[in-house]
Design a protein around this motif. Structure first.
Motif, PDB file in Angstrom:
ATOM      1  N   ARG A  89       0.821  -1.214   0.000  1.00 11.43           N
ATOM      2  CA  ARG A  89       0.000   0.000   0.000  1.00 11.43           C
ATOM      3  C   ARG A  89       0.851   1.257   0.000  1.00 11.43           C
ATOM      4  NH1 ARG A  89      -5.480   0.098  -1.007  1.00 11.43           N
ATOM      5  NH2 ARG A  89      -6.579  -1.459   0.216  1.00 11.43           N
ATOM      6  N   GLN A  90       0.242   2.329  -0.434  1.00 12.42           N
ATOM      7  CA  GLN A  90       0.926   3.626  -0.444  1.00 12.42           C
ATOM      8  C   GLN A  90       1.221   4.081   0.991  1.00 12.42           C
ATOM      9  OE1 GLN A  90      -1.122   6.603  -2.687  1.00 12.42           O
ATOM     10  NE2 GLN A  90       0.550   8.087  -2.499  1.00 12.42           N
ATOM     11  N   VAL A  91       2.458   4.500   1.215  1.00 16.81           N
ATOM     12  CA  VAL A  91       2.847   5.000   2.542  1.00 16.81           C
ATOM     13  C   VAL A  91       3.432   6.413   2.458  1.00 16.81           C
ATOM     14  CG1 VAL A  91       3.242   2.720   3.571  1.00 16.81           C
ATOM     15  CG2 VAL A  91       5.119   3.855   2.373  1.00 16.81           C
ATOM     16  N   CYS A  92       3.519   6.937   1.248  1.00 13.82           N
ATOM     17  CA  CYS A  92       4.082   8.283   1.080  1.00 13.82           C
ATOM     18  C   CYS A  92       3.382   8.953  -0.092  1.00 13.82           C
ATOM     19  CB  CYS A  92       5.588   8.171   0.813  1.00 13.82           C
ATOM     20  SG  CYS A  92       6.421   9.740   0.519  1.00 13.82           S
ATOM     21  N   SER A  93       3.103  10.241   0.021  1.00 14.53           N
ATOM     22  CA  SER A  93       2.430  10.954  -1.070  1.00 14.53           C
ATOM     23  C   SER A  93       3.455  11.467  -2.080  1.00 14.53           C
ATOM     24  CB  SER A  93       1.634  12.131  -0.509  1.00 14.53           C
ATOM     25  OG  SER A  93       2.537  13.067   0.050  1.00 14.53           O
ATOM     26  N   VAL A  94       2.962  11.795  -3.266  1.00 12.42           N
ATOM     27  CA  VAL A  94       3.839  12.384  -4.283  1.00 12.42           C
ATOM     28  C   VAL A  94       4.391  13.710  -3.737  1.00 12.42           C
ATOM     29  CG1 VAL A  94       3.921  13.344  -6.626  1.00 12.42           C
ATOM     30  CG2 VAL A  94       2.583  11.266  -6.175  1.00 12.42           C
ATOM     31  N   GLU A  95       3.535  14.474  -3.079  1.00  7.48           N
ATOM     32  CA  GLU A  95       3.981  15.770  -2.544  1.00  7.48           C
ATOM     33  C   GLU A  95       5.106  15.634  -1.522  1.00  7.48           C
ATOM     34  OE1 GLU A  95       0.905  18.351  -1.044  1.00  7.48           O
ATOM     35  OE2 GLU A  95       0.251  18.679  -3.119  1.00  7.48           O
ATOM     36  N   SER A  96       4.953  14.676  -0.597  1.00  8.12           N
ATOM     37  CA  SER A  96       6.027  14.485   0.393  1.00  8.12           C
ATOM     38  C   SER A  96       7.317  14.081  -0.294  1.00  8.12           C
ATOM     39  CB  SER A  96       5.699  13.372   1.385  1.00  8.12           C
ATOM     40  OG  SER A  96       4.572  13.658   2.093  1.00  8.12           O
ATOM     41  N   ALA A  97       7.177  13.210  -1.291  1.00 11.85           N
ATOM     42  CA  ALA A  97       8.383  12.770  -2.010  1.00 11.85           C
ATOM     43  C   ALA A  97       9.090  13.978  -2.620  1.00 11.85           C
ATOM     44  CB  ALA A  97       8.012  11.752  -3.090  1.00 11.85           C
ATOM     45  N   ILE A  98       8.308  14.856  -3.222  1.00 12.89           N
ATOM     46  CA  ILE A  98       8.906  16.051  -3.842  1.00 12.89           C
ATOM     47  C   ILE A  98       9.568  16.919  -2.775  1.00 12.89           C
ATOM     48  CG2 ILE A  98       8.366  18.210  -5.065  1.00 12.89           C
ATOM     49  CD1 ILE A  98       6.212  16.575  -6.612  1.00 12.89           C
ATOM     50  N   SER A  99       8.912  17.036  -1.626  1.00 12.81           N
ATOM     51  CA  SER A  99       9.495  17.897  -0.586  1.00 12.81           C
ATOM     52  C   SER A  99      10.798  17.293  -0.042  1.00 12.81           C
ATOM     53  CB  SER A  99       8.495  18.180   0.531  1.00 12.81           C
ATOM     54  OG  SER A  99       8.325  17.019   1.292  1.00 12.81           O
ATOM     55  N   LEU A 100      10.967  15.988  -0.213  1.00 12.53           N
ATOM     56  CA  LEU A 100      12.228  15.355   0.212  1.00 12.53           C
ATOM     57  C   LEU A 100      13.318  15.478  -0.858  1.00 12.53           C
ATOM     58  CD1 LEU A 100      10.673  12.145   1.776  1.00 12.53           C
ATOM     59  CD2 LEU A 100      11.956  13.898   3.016  1.00 12.53           C
ATOM     60  N   GLY A 101      12.927  15.986  -2.022  1.00 11.39           N
ATOM     61  CA  GLY A 101      13.912  16.189  -3.094  1.00 11.39           C
ATOM     62  C   GLY A 101      13.790  15.192  -4.235  1.00 11.39           C
ATOM     63  N   ALA A 102      12.708  14.393  -4.239  1.00  9.22           N
ATOM     64  CA  ALA A 102      12.588  13.360  -5.276  1.00  9.22           C
ATOM     65  C   ALA A 102      12.426  13.966  -6.664  1.00  9.22           C
ATOM     66  CB  ALA A 102      11.389  12.454  -4.977  1.00  9.22           C
ATOM     67  N   LYS A 103      13.086  13.323  -7.614  1.00 11.20           N
ATOM     68  CA  LYS A 103      12.920  13.678  -9.028  1.00 11.20           C
ATOM     69  C   LYS A 103      12.143  12.583  -9.745  1.00 11.20           C
ATOM     70  CE  LYS A 103      15.433  17.505  -9.081  1.00 11.20           C
ATOM     71  NZ  LYS A 103      15.041  17.883  -7.705  1.00 11.20           N
ATOM     72  N   GLY A 104      11.729  11.566  -8.963  1.00 14.83           N
ATOM     73  CA  GLY A 104      10.927  10.487  -9.518  1.00 14.83           C
ATOM     74  C   GLY A 104      10.288   9.721  -8.368  1.00 14.83           C
ATOM     75  N   VAL A 105       9.187   9.027  -8.671  1.00 15.38           N
ATOM     76  CA  VAL A 105       8.552   8.217  -7.624  1.00 15.38           C
ATOM     77  C   VAL A 105       8.409   6.770  -8.109  1.00 15.38           C
ATOM     78  CG1 VAL A 105       7.310  10.096  -6.480  1.00 15.38           C
ATOM     79  CG2 VAL A 105       6.214   8.898  -8.400  1.00 15.38           C
ATOM     80  N   GLY A 106       8.476   5.858  -7.155  1.00 15.81           N
ATOM     81  CA  GLY A 106       8.394   4.433  -7.476  1.00 15.81           C
ATOM     82  C   GLY A 106       7.233   3.783  -6.753  1.00 15.81           C
ATOM     83  N   TYR A 107       6.716   2.724  -7.361  1.00 15.54           N
ATOM     84  CA  TYR A 107       5.569   2.025  -6.761  1.00 15.54           C
ATOM     85  C   TYR A 107       5.630   0.569  -7.222  1.00 15.54           C
ATOM     86  CZ  TYR A 107       0.737   1.060  -5.371  1.00 15.54           C
ATOM     87  OH  TYR A 107      -0.390   0.537  -4.765  1.00 15.54           O
ATOM     88  N   THR A 108       5.444  -0.358  -6.281  1.00 12.86           N
ATOM     89  CA  THR A 108       5.460  -1.790  -6.639  1.00 12.86           C
ATOM     90  C   THR A 108       4.055  -2.301  -6.872  1.00 12.86           C
ATOM     91  OG1 THR A 108       7.418  -2.171  -5.259  1.00 12.86           O
ATOM     92  CG2 THR A 108       6.109  -4.104  -5.860  1.00 12.86           C
ATOM     93  N   ILE A 109       3.884  -3.007  -7.986  1.00 14.79           N
ATOM     94  CA  ILE A 109       2.605  -3.673  -8.284  1.00 14.79           C
ATOM     95  C   ILE A 109       2.876  -5.173  -8.343  1.00 14.79           C
ATOM     96  CG2 ILE A 109       0.771  -3.998 -10.002  1.00 14.79           C
ATOM     97  CD1 ILE A 109       1.506  -1.136 -11.045  1.00 14.79           C
ATOM     98  N   TYR A 110       2.163  -5.943  -7.514  1.00 14.14           N
ATOM     99  CA  TYR A 110       2.275  -7.402  -7.603  1.00 14.14           C
ATOM    100  C   TYR A 110       1.213  -7.882  -8.584  1.00 14.14           C
ATOM    101  CZ  TYR A 110       5.307  -6.869  -3.612  1.00 14.14           C
ATOM    102  OH  TYR A 110       6.341  -6.480  -2.789  1.00 14.14           O
ATOM    103  N   LEU A 111       1.628  -7.967  -9.850  1.00 13.53           N
ATOM    104  CA  LEU A 111       0.705  -8.369 -10.914  1.00 13.53           C
ATOM    105  C   LEU A 111       0.265  -9.814 -10.668  1.00 13.53           C
ATOM    106  CD1 LEU A 111       0.059  -6.516 -13.372  1.00 13.53           C
ATOM    107  CD2 LEU A 111       1.475  -8.039 -14.732  1.00 13.53           C
TER     108      LEU A 111
END
Ligand code: FBP
Length: 256
Positions: A89-111
């Motif tokens: 499940r999601q544990v971090c928002s896109v906004e928080s990631a950006i505020s931490l300095g992220a230039k990209g976000v990752g997410y795992t999908i168990y297909l």
């Protein structure tokens, strides 16, 4: 050509990313020793080793990210403790990631998991928000669960790659099929979505791992998003040099 949101993570169209979210995924005793349990060692390896990006969960990023290489924040995660069909499940928002300095976000999908629908839906929202804010959405796509017999068969790996395209991922991180020919079908199925190989447990020898990497790059992949095969190595920086030689020198054109 469409805007390439992965540009911050590329060098001549190729890339080598250092992944370090295993402390959450597997627990510290499964993967770490006295040296690599320290996230500062990973940050230093990423910078000195010439990695094109480092992958952290938000807590690690907040305390240890020093801005020396571009950051990808993993937005979901799980531990290895629950049994049964996998869900992350999601544990971090896109906004928080950006505020931490992220230039990209990752997410795992168990297909293929019984909870696939939840992860597809969550990734869909993240992908839209990331794109609105100009960031790439990178999908770790791991076929897993009772419905999946063999998670490295060429059919299932290509299915994972194709799912990344159809879901709007900018890049997919998938397992190696074991040979370049079948992996090239996965790269084709991704149809321009950048393909990264996920490393897996440390290979028996450096040569074994380097052979895989060569096969991946010969298949037209963009590169690697790898953890244990680098920071569990006795000499992570020596390994990084060997990887760079294959990724940036020996290999053919990346998949775009
Ligand atoms: P490794 O190169 O160490 O396998 O890291 C890649 C990665 O996707 C990590 O980001 C993640 O923590 C781990 O693999 C997940 O491994 P598993 O296959 O056990 O779920």
């Amino acid at each position: 050509m469409k805007q390439d949101r992965m540009a911050p993570f590329l060098k001549n169209g190729k890339s080598m990313l250092l992944a370090y979210d295993q402390g959450l995924e597997h627990g510290p005793s499964a993967d770490f020793n006295d040296r690599n349990v320290d996230p500062a060692m990973i940050m230093e390896t990423a910078a000195k080793g010439g990695f094109n990006g480092v992958v952290f969960q938000k807590g690690t990023a907040e305390r240890f990210y020093d801005g020396k290489v571009p950051l990808i924040v993993k937005l979901n995660g799980k531990t290895s403790l629950p049994k049964g069909e996998p869900i992350s499940r999601q544990v971090c928002s896109v906004e928080s990631a950006i505020s931490l300095g992220a230039k990209g976000v990752g997410y795992t999908i168990y297909l293929g998991s019984g909870y696939e629908a939840e992860m597809l839906s969550e990734f869909g929202k993240i992908q839209e928000e990331a794109h609105e804010k100009g960031l790439p959405a990178i999908a770790w796509i791991y076929p897993r669960g009772a419905a999946v017999q063999n998670d490295t068969s060429s059919e299932i790996v290509a299915y994972a790659a194709r799912a990344g395209l159809e879901l709007g991922a900018d890049a997919v991180k998938i397992k190696y099929t074991g040979d370049s020919k079948t992996f090239s079908w996965a790269v084709k199925a991704a149809a321009g979505v950048r393909v990264f190989m996920s490393g897996g447990p440390k290979a028996p020898t450096d040569e074994d791992f380097l052979r895989q990497v060569k096969g991946v790059m010969d298949a037209g992949a963009t590169g690697l998003a790898v953890g244990r095969n680098v920071w569990q190595n006795e000499e992570p920086l020596v390994m990084a040099e060997k990887l760079k030689k294959i990724i940036f020198t020996d290999s053919g054109p990346a998949n775009k």
